[in-house]
Design an enzyme around this catalytic site. Structure first.
Site, PDB file in Angstrom:
ATOM      1  CE1 TYR A  11       1.557  -5.076   6.342  1.00  0.00           C
ATOM      2  CE2 TYR A  11      -0.236  -5.093   4.269  1.00  0.00           C
ATOM      3  CZ  TYR A  11       0.676  -4.460   5.243  1.00  0.00           C
ATOM      4  OH  TYR A  11       1.330  -3.310   4.579  1.00  0.00           O
ATOM      5  CG  ASN A  35      -2.086 -15.709   3.878  1.00  0.00           C
ATOM      6  OD1 ASN A  35      -1.159 -16.324   3.490  1.00  0.00           O
ATOM      7  ND2 ASN A  35      -2.468 -14.591   3.818  1.00  0.00           N
ATOM      8  CE  LYS A  84      -3.197 -10.948   1.625  1.00  0.00           C
ATOM      9  NZ  LYS A  84      -2.491  -9.875   2.407  1.00  0.00           N
ATOM     10  CB  SER A 124     -11.720  -4.209  -0.802  1.00  0.00           C
ATOM     11  OG  SER A 124     -10.851  -4.191  -1.744  1.00  0.00           O
ATOM     12  CE1 TYR A 148     -10.367 -10.251  -1.060  1.00  0.00           C
ATOM     13  CE2 TYR A 148     -10.300  -8.591  -2.403  1.00  0.00           C
ATOM     14  CZ  TYR A 148     -10.292  -8.911  -1.164  1.00  0.00           C
ATOM     15  OH  TYR A 148     -10.164  -8.225  -0.354  1.00  0.00           O
ATOM     16  CE  LYS A 152     -12.956  -8.879   1.746  1.00  0.00           C
ATOM     17  NZ  LYS A 152     -12.818  -8.889   3.062  1.00  0.00           N
TER      18      LYS A 152
HETATM   19  P1  NAD Z   1      -4.092 -11.668   5.697  1.00  0.00           P
HETATM   20  O1  NAD Z   1      -4.250 -12.999   4.835  1.00  0.00           O
HETATM   21  O2  NAD Z   1      -2.657 -11.300   6.086  1.00  0.00           O
HETATM   22  O3  NAD Z   1      -4.833 -11.991   6.926  1.00  0.00           O
HETATM   23  C1  NAD Z   1      -6.302 -12.606   6.957  1.00  0.00           C
HETATM   24  C2  NAD Z   1      -6.113 -13.518   8.059  1.00  0.00           C
HETATM   25  O4  NAD Z   1      -7.143 -14.302   8.242  1.00  0.00           O
HETATM   26  C3  NAD Z   1      -4.837 -14.402   8.130  1.00  0.00           C
HETATM   27  O5  NAD Z   1      -4.292 -14.514   9.438  1.00  0.00           O
HETATM   28  C4  NAD Z   1      -5.697 -15.879   8.011  1.00  0.00           C
HETATM   29  O6  NAD Z   1      -4.953 -17.021   8.418  1.00  0.00           O
HETATM   30  C5  NAD Z   1      -6.939 -15.739   8.472  1.00  0.00           C
HETATM   31  N1  NAD Z   1      -8.099 -16.636   8.157  1.00  0.00           N
HETATM   32  C6  NAD Z   1      -8.570 -16.777   6.666  1.00  0.00           C
HETATM   33  N2  NAD Z   1      -9.623 -17.600   6.669  1.00  0.00           N
HETATM   34  C7  NAD Z   1      -9.831 -17.730   8.026  1.00  0.00           C
HETATM   35  C8  NAD Z   1     -10.980 -18.606   8.302  1.00  0.00           C
HETATM   36  N3  NAD Z   1     -11.656 -19.089   7.752  1.00  0.00           N
HETATM   37  N4  NAD Z   1     -11.143 -18.606   9.610  1.00  0.00           N
HETATM   38  C9  NAD Z   1     -10.122 -17.988  10.608  1.00  0.00           C
HETATM   39  N5  NAD Z   1      -9.145 -17.284  10.123  1.00  0.00           N
HETATM   40  C10 NAD Z   1      -8.768 -16.999   8.722  1.00  0.00           C
HETATM   41  O7  NAD Z   1      -4.742 -10.498   4.990  1.00  0.00           O
HETATM   42  P2  NAD Z   1      -4.663  -9.080   5.399  1.00  0.00           P
HETATM   43  O8  NAD Z   1      -4.003  -8.331   4.102  1.00  0.00           O
HETATM   44  O9  NAD Z   1      -4.374  -8.907   6.500  1.00  0.00           O
HETATM   45  O10 NAD Z   1      -6.127  -8.502   4.948  1.00  0.00           O
HETATM   46  C11 NAD Z   1      -7.190  -8.813   6.142  1.00  0.00           C
HETATM   47  C12 NAD Z   1      -8.580  -8.368   5.621  1.00  0.00           C
HETATM   48  O11 NAD Z   1      -8.527  -7.218   4.892  1.00  0.00           O
HETATM   49  C13 NAD Z   1      -9.025  -9.640   4.432  1.00  0.00           C
HETATM   50  O12 NAD Z   1     -10.406  -9.585   4.572  1.00  0.00           O
HETATM   51  C14 NAD Z   1      -8.579  -8.718   3.242  1.00  0.00           C
HETATM   52  O13 NAD Z   1      -9.883  -9.156   2.207  1.00  0.00           O
HETATM   53  C15 NAD Z   1      -9.306  -7.336   3.497  1.00  0.00           C
HETATM   54  N6  NAD Z   1      -8.373  -6.341   2.533  1.00  0.00           N
HETATM   55  C16 NAD Z   1      -7.144  -6.561   2.311  1.00  0.00           C
HETATM   56  C17 NAD Z   1      -6.416  -5.386   1.560  1.00  0.00           C
HETATM   57  C18 NAD Z   1      -5.084  -5.634   1.389  1.00  0.00           C
HETATM   58  O14 NAD Z   1      -4.539  -5.178   0.239  1.00  0.00           O
HETATM   59  N7  NAD Z   1      -4.043  -6.313   2.068  1.00  0.00           N
HETATM   60  C19 NAD Z   1      -7.134  -4.714   0.817  1.00  0.00           C
HETATM   61  C20 NAD Z   1      -8.591  -4.572   0.895  1.00  0.00           C
HETATM   62  C21 NAD Z   1      -9.193  -5.381   2.050  1.00  0.00           C
HETATM   63  C1  WQD Z   2      -0.869  -2.033  -7.499  1.00  0.00           C
HETATM   64  C2  WQD Z   2      -0.098  -1.510  -8.837  1.00  0.00           C
HETATM   65  C3  WQD Z   2      -0.532  -3.231 -10.465  1.00  0.00           C
HETATM   66  C4  WQD Z   2       2.334  -5.922  -9.002  1.00  0.00           C
HETATM   67  C5  WQD Z   2      -5.132  -5.478  -5.275  1.00  0.00           C
HETATM   68  C6  WQD Z   2      -6.502  -6.133  -5.099  1.00  0.00           C
HETATM   69  C7  WQD Z   2      -7.576  -5.126  -4.264  1.00  0.00           C
HETATM   70  C8  WQD Z   2      -6.797  -4.803  -2.741  1.00  0.00           C
HETATM   71  C9  WQD Z   2      -5.320  -4.503  -2.846  1.00  0.00           C
HETATM   72  C10 WQD Z   2      -7.715  -6.587  -1.403  1.00  0.00           C
HETATM   73  C11 WQD Z   2      -1.310  -1.863 -10.010  1.00  0.00           C
HETATM   74  C12 WQD Z   2       0.964  -2.815 -10.155  1.00  0.00           C
HETATM   75  C13 WQD Z   2       1.657  -4.896  -9.126  1.00  0.00           C
HETATM   76  C14 WQD Z   2       3.617  -6.246  -9.547  1.00  0.00           C
HETATM   77  C15 WQD Z   2       2.793  -4.045 -11.040  1.00  0.00           C
HETATM   78  N1  WQD Z   2      -6.787  -6.263  -2.005  1.00  0.00           N
HETATM   79  N2  WQD Z   2       1.638  -3.705 -10.204  1.00  0.00           N
HETATM   80  N3  WQD Z   2       3.749  -5.220 -10.757  1.00  0.00           N
HETATM   81  O1  WQD Z   2      -4.160  -4.569  -7.862  1.00  0.00           O
HETATM   82  O2  WQD Z   2      -4.405  -2.244  -6.738  1.00  0.00           O
HETATM   83  O3  WQD Z   2      -5.143  -3.963  -5.570  1.00  0.00           O
HETATM   84  O4  WQD Z   2      -4.742  -5.338  -3.756  1.00  0.00           O
HETATM   85  O5  WQD Z   2      -8.930  -6.061  -1.147  1.00  0.00           O
HETATM   86  O6  WQD Z   2      -8.766  -5.946  -4.342  1.00  0.00           O
HETATM   87  O7  WQD Z   2      -7.071  -6.174  -6.497  1.00  0.00           O
HETATM   88  O8  WQD Z   2      -2.838  -3.790  -5.728  1.00  0.00           O
HETATM   89  O9  WQD Z   2      -0.268  -4.014  -5.432  1.00  0.00           O
HETATM   90  O10 WQD Z   2      -1.329  -5.705  -7.105  1.00  0.00           O
HETATM   91  O11 WQD Z   2      -1.029  -3.457  -7.720  1.00  0.00           O
HETATM   92  O12 WQD Z   2       3.103  -3.396 -12.076  1.00  0.00           O
HETATM   93  O13 WQD Z   2       4.208  -7.102  -9.768  1.00  0.00           O
HETATM   94  O14 WQD Z   2       0.964  -2.067  -9.117  1.00  0.00           O
HETATM   95  O15 WQD Z   2      -0.534  -3.090 -12.058  1.00  0.00           O
HETATM   96  O16 WQD Z   2      -1.203  -0.957 -10.912  1.00  0.00           O
HETATM   97  P1  WQD Z   2      -4.268  -3.555  -6.559  1.00  0.00           P
HETATM   98  P2  WQD Z   2      -1.479  -4.323  -6.381  1.00  0.00           P
END
Ligand code: NAD
Ligand code: WQD
Length: 338
Positions: A11, A35, A84, A124, A148, A152
């Site tokens: 993503y 993913n 994630k 994160s 998770y 991080k």
């Molecule tokens: P995502 O799952 O869409 O992207 C992660 C990608 O990494 C995927 O394409 C997956 O196939 C690949 N992958 C996983 N394990 C792998 C491995 N061992 N080797 C090679 N490729 C691998 O997730 P995203 O939402 O794009 O998140 C990207 C990064 O940002 C992650 O590290 C996630 O923890 C971090 N992050 C995401 C969010 C969020 O809410 N989306 C928030 C904070 C941090």
């Molecule tokens: C947002 C708000 C929920 C779903 C998570 C991870 C965090 C980061 C981002 C990777 C909250 C509420 C949600 C639903 C709801 N990821 N909610 N109904 O929990 O802030 O963060 O994703 O690093 O580490 O914890 O994001 O989008 O899940 O929730 O009411 O079906 O929406 O309670 O208040 P969150 P979220």
């Protein structure tokens, strides 16, 4: 300038590849597609009219990493690859530590041995745990409440130790708040494998009729309307933050944490209402019990990124919900069969 992007088919990775290509970088993506789908990268190339190199593989494969570093002249690594999902991490913590922690250690060893010492890491806001006050600045105490988040935090600690051992490294710890939305073309976006855990994709899937109703987790938080408050940030703004971080790391050694957030908090009900008013789609919802592990409110002070990266989020909440909906409605089955 050549950049290795791990997890670039995902993503945030796919949106960042697009910004990197547009900024003139040469991009190589390493992704095991656990993913994601290669279709995201095909579309990134279509949108930019530029090509990137895709390598299907795993960051835990040291031989593959060594070959990649030997065959290319990477200037920096942008490291997204990892697992994630918070709930899943409680069910299978070992897989999370293996992919996220071991995978990052393996990547850093390959970087060190190849002499590539610039790294942009996807951290994160979860590393702040349940913050004592708001907004959150980068010097707040760090803690973890699930495997998770702990993965991080452990990685951040490892990267701080790495810099302490060798001050040639330049490392960005980008602490994302809540990434939402999609590229404004509606061609790339978030494509959850299963029922979404996150709020925004859940809302769009209810609106399109794939899911029946949104469960709002908790209506009794000490917030403006009793529902949880978060700092939602448009994924394109977030991606541009990575390009700025790469630029800043040239000539700035050290380990640099930067909050990537907007600096405003919106409640769950405000998100539902913004979605309804911008897209004219109804989102039936019901307020249910709190989700275990959730905090009441979380939002960033993004000032450090503004002054040091010359970056700030520019897209509004309306942009976020409109772009999320354009992606969902144009691609009801994500990158699968439409
Ligand atoms: P995502 O799952 O869409 O992207 C992660 C990608 O990494 C995927 O394409 C997956 O196939 C690949 N992958 C996983 N394990 C792998 C491995 N061992 N080797 C090679 N490729 C691998 O997730 P995203 O939402 O794009 O998140 C990207 C990064 O940002 C992650 O590290 C996630 O923890 C971090 N992050 C995401 C969010 C969020 O809410 N989306 C928030 C904070 C941090
Ligand atoms: C947002 C708000 C929920 C779903 C998570 C991870 C965090 C980061 C981002 C990777 C909250 C509420 C949600 C639903 C709801 N990821 N909610 N109904 O929990 O802030 O963060 O994703 O690093 O580490 O914890 O994001 O989008 O899940 O929730 O009411 O079906 O929406 O309670 O208040 P969150 P979220």
């Amino acid at each position: 300038m050549d950049i290795l992007v791990t997890g670039g088919a995902g993503y945030i990775g796919s949106h960042t590849c697009l910004e990197l290509l547009q900024a003139g970088y040469k991009v190589t993506v390493l992704d095991n597609l656990s993913n994601s789908s290669e279709e995201s990268l095909r579309r990134v190339q279509e949108l930019t009219g530029k090509t990137l190199t895709f390598v299907k593989g795993d960051i835990r494969d040291r031989a593959l990493l060594d070959k990649l570093f030997a065959d290319n002249d990477f200037n920096s690594v942008v490291h997204f690859a990892g697992l994630k999902a918070v709930g899943e991490s409680c069910q299978m913590p070992l897989e999370y530590y293996d992919n996220n922690v071991y995978g990052t250690v393996n990547l850093c060893m390959a970087m060190r041995d190849a002499g590539v010492k610039r790294l942009v890491f996807s951290s994160s806001a979860t590393v702040y745990g349940d913050p004592a006050s708001l907004p959150i600045t980068e010097d707040f105490p760090l803690s973890a409440t699930n495997p998770y988040g702990r993965s991080k935090l452990i990685i951040e600690d490892i990267l701080r130790d790495l810099f302490a051992s060798d001050e040639e490294w330049s490392i960005a710890l980008l602490r994302y708040f809540n990434p939402v939305g999609a590229h404004e073309s509606g061609m790339i976006g978030e494509d959850p494998n299963d029922i979404p855990n996150n709020l925004m994709p859940y809302i769009t899937q209810v609106a399109i009729g794939k899911l029946q109703q949104l469960s709002v987790f908790g209506g009794d938080y000490p917030t403006k309307d009793g529902t949880g408050v978060r700092d939602y940030i448009h994924v394109v703004d977030l991606s541009i933050g990575h390009v700025r971080a790469i630029e800043r790391l040239q000539g700035h050694k050290g380990v640099h944490p930067w909050n990537l957030g907007v600096g405003n908090g919106y409640s769950v009900l405000e998100m539902v209402e913004a979605f309804r008013s911008e897209t004219e789609q109804q989102v039936p919802y019901k307020i249910v019990d709190r989700r275990s592990g959730d905090i009441a409110a979380c939002y960033a002070n993004p000032e450090k990124a503004r002054t040091e990266l010359n970056w700030q989020a520019e897209r509004t909440l309306d942009d976020m919900v409109r772009d999320a909906w354009r992606w969902q409605s144009n691609n009801p089955n994500g990158y699968g069969h439409n």
